[in-house]
Enzyme design. Structure first.
Site, PDB file in Angstrom:
ATOM      1  CD  GLU A   1      -2.107   2.531  -3.811  1.00  0.00           C
ATOM      2  OE1 GLU A   1      -3.137   3.170  -3.822  1.00  0.00           O
ATOM      3  OE2 GLU A   1      -1.823   2.510  -2.710  1.00  0.00           O
TER       4      GLU A   1
ATOM      5  CG  ASP B   1      -2.001   1.182   1.369  1.00  0.00           C
ATOM      6  OD1 ASP B   1      -2.526   0.850   0.542  1.00  0.00           O
ATOM      7  OD2 ASP B   1      -1.908   1.597   2.298  1.00  0.00           O
TER       8      ASP B   1
HETATM    9  C1  NOJ Z   1      -4.525   2.777  -0.493  1.00  0.00           C
HETATM   10  C2  NOJ Z   1      -5.807   1.628  -0.217  1.00  0.00           C
HETATM   11  O1  NOJ Z   1      -5.564   1.264  -1.880  1.00  0.00           O
HETATM   12  C3  NOJ Z   1      -6.561   2.661   0.233  1.00  0.00           C
HETATM   13  O2  NOJ Z   1      -7.907   2.014  -0.416  1.00  0.00           O
HETATM   14  C4  NOJ Z   1      -6.272   3.210   1.328  1.00  0.00           C
HETATM   15  O3  NOJ Z   1      -7.790   4.257   1.271  1.00  0.00           O
HETATM   16  C5  NOJ Z   1      -5.411   4.357   1.387  1.00  0.00           C
HETATM   17  N1  NOJ Z   1      -4.669   3.135   0.581  1.00  0.00           N
HETATM   18  C6  NOJ Z   1      -4.885   4.392   2.657  1.00  0.00           C
HETATM   19  O4  NOJ Z   1      -4.159   3.566   3.506  1.00  0.00           O
END
Ligand code: NOJ
Length: 504
Positions: free
Chosen positions: A253, A195
């Site tokens: 990500e 993440d």
């Molecule tokens: C990216 C995640 O995919 C999302 O759902 C989340 O709210 C944020 N990061 C914070 O962790």
């Protein structure tokens, strides 16, 4: 022999919304295990589970209070072990979310930090400027990125105030992530989706940001909150641990500007894969789609990594809705599924994409995404794309749960979209996905790492497969060859608008 993740179909399970085994209206791990045959029949090779660790659920699990245990809402460690064993028995890998940028404000470290100012170094606490926060940073979810504690100091949270950012200058944070990685890998987990992989290191002096548009998908190249060089040391650390588990994958990500910046995260001692979000950002437009594909391939080639593709996830509107909704949205989503599944590299399918689900129109009073409140109720947030899966029957909760009171309501007009109905219909979106994934896995025509454009939106793979997309408004002639699969009916032997075909 290349690693399994260079050419896999991953299926993203949003655990709250996949299947509820215990009737509390929220999906859980046993619910996923019960539906593994469905996923095996779909033909996926790996799962990505959104966070299932202990969490107060301020951001549905992305606020982790104990990174080495399962939240009771989803089950327990035994349920996870059962899921992993049952998935592995079907040759399906299980990957999980890892959330290294922040913890929950309910994490014991943060509780300790609040109680004792001398124990604040695991987070980013600062004095303010008079009555104002230390700088002007905004939270991605809206509002200031700083919250003041009763003794006057402020702490940083790039997301919700219940998600304090960790201080990655503190070696304890490194030690703890290593423990977490090994904890799950030793249990048999096959890797992690990381993440906010571009977020952990902050610009050292915390300079003000330029106040332009912000948001999950938008940040400027010079945004001091993200993509600071020190983040690569963190990825190198994570990779050293992963290298002890050579079959395990990391996929980051990574929202950064430009392929050069992106490729840095995929150097041979950093992440294995990075999400390309270009298809998520592209409209159903010939030039945009082609540019997104070229960009995804170029970024991966620059990095020497496998490309990745996805049409949606739990953070963005579903593709059917993005492409205009209704019958046209579905036709376009079907066409884009064939485009995506023809491309070299790995593909990520968000649960419900294979059913052609649209976003649900939810009333204000059921909204739960923190974005709704933090934006002063101006942005509805992501709940519309997170509604539970319709499995069977003719009315909500459509076999998702034994309780009618599901955590988000399922629209009554989803009756024609259930798995049960679609399994019985050879023309359903589900039937298309199953055929497409089966062909992709089984035929040598899909081989090769690159594509050749042989028309505006028609490409050929080195193995010989041709994928033709009609993103225009009039029917077009099909390229020569035998039609393997079409996403919708041909019109007088031609490819209709909003339709794609595979030929060999
Ligand atoms: C990216 C995640 O995919 C999302 O759902 C989340 O709210 C944020 N990061 C914070 O962790």
């Amino acid at each position: 022999m290349s690693q399994w993740w260079t050419r896999a179909v991953f299926y993203q399970v949003y655990p709250r919304s996949f299947a509820d085994s215990n009737g509390d209206g929220v999906g859980d791990l046993d619910g996923i295990a019960d539906r593994l045959d469905y996923l095996a029949d779909l033909g996926v090779q790996a799962l990505w589970l959104n966070p299932v660790m202990v969490s107060p659920m301020a951001d549905h699990g992305y606020d982790v209070a104990d990174p080495r245990d399962v939240d009771p809402l989803f089950g327990d460690l035994d349920a996870l072990d059962r899921l992993i064993a049952a998935a592995h028995a079907r040759d399906i890998k299980v990957t999980m979310d890892l959330v290294p940028n922040h913890t929950s404000s309910a994490h014991p470290w943060f509780t300790e930090a609040l109680a004792d100012p001398s124990r604040r170094d695991r987070y980013i606490f600062r004095d303010g400027v008079g009555d104002r926060p230390p700088n002007n940073w905004l939270s991605v979810f809206g509002g200031p990125a700083w919250t003041r504690v009763p003794d006057g100091q402020w702490y940083l949270h790039l997301f919700d105030s219940a998600q304090p950012d960790l201080n990655w200058d503190n070696p304890e944070v490194f030690d703890d992530i290593e423990k977490t990685l090994r904890f799950w890998l030793d249990r048999g987990v096959d890797g992690f989706r990381i993440d906010v992989a571009h977020g952990m290191a902050k610009s050292p002096d915390l300079p003000d940001m330029a106040l332009t548009e912000t948001g999950l998908l938008r940040s400027r190249a010079d945004d001091p909150r993200f993509d600071n060089d020190d983040v690569h040391e963190i990825h190198r650390f994570i990779r050293r641990v992963l290298d002890d588990y050579p079959e395990a994958v990391t996929v980051g990500e990574i929202w950064v500007h430009g392929n050069e910046q992106f490729a840095k995260y995929l150097r041979s001692d950093e992440l294995h894969l990075g999400f390309s979000f270009r298809l998520v950002q592209a409209d159903f437009d010939a030039e945009e789609i082609r540019a997104a594909i070229d960009n995804g391939l170029a970024a991966a080639a620059l990095a020497g990594a496998a490309p990745t593709w996805t049409l949606s996830n739990h953070d963005v509107p579903r593709e059917v809705t993005r492409y205009g909704g209704g019958a046209r949205g579905v036709a376009r989503a079907r066409a884009m599924a064939l485009v995506m599944l023809a491309l070299p590299g790995s593909v990520f399918i968000y649960n419900g994409s294979e059913l052609g689900l649209p976003d649900a129109d939810l009333p204000d009073e059921v909204l739960q995404d923190p974005v709704w409140e933090r934006s002063g109720r101006t942005e509805r947030g992501r709940d519309g794309a997170r509604v539970p899966m319709p499995w069977s029957g003719t009315e909500p909760p459509f076999g998702f749960s034994s309780s009618p009171d599901t955590w988000l309501p399922i629209p009554a007009d989803w009756a024609p979209l259930t798995v049960e109905r679609q399994l019985a219909d050879p023309d359903s979106v589900l039937a298309l996905y199953r055929r497409a994934i089966g062909l992709r896995a089984g035929r040598t025509e899909f081989d090769g790492d690159d594509i050749d454009w042989i028309g505006a939106t028609t490409f050929r793979l080195p193995g010989g497969l041709i994928c033709a997309l009609n993103a225009g408004t009039t029917p077009v002639a099909l390229p020569a060859g035998e039609v393997l699969l079409v996403s919708g009916p041909l019109v007088g032997g031609k490819l209709a608008p909003d339709t794609a075909a595979w030929l060999v």
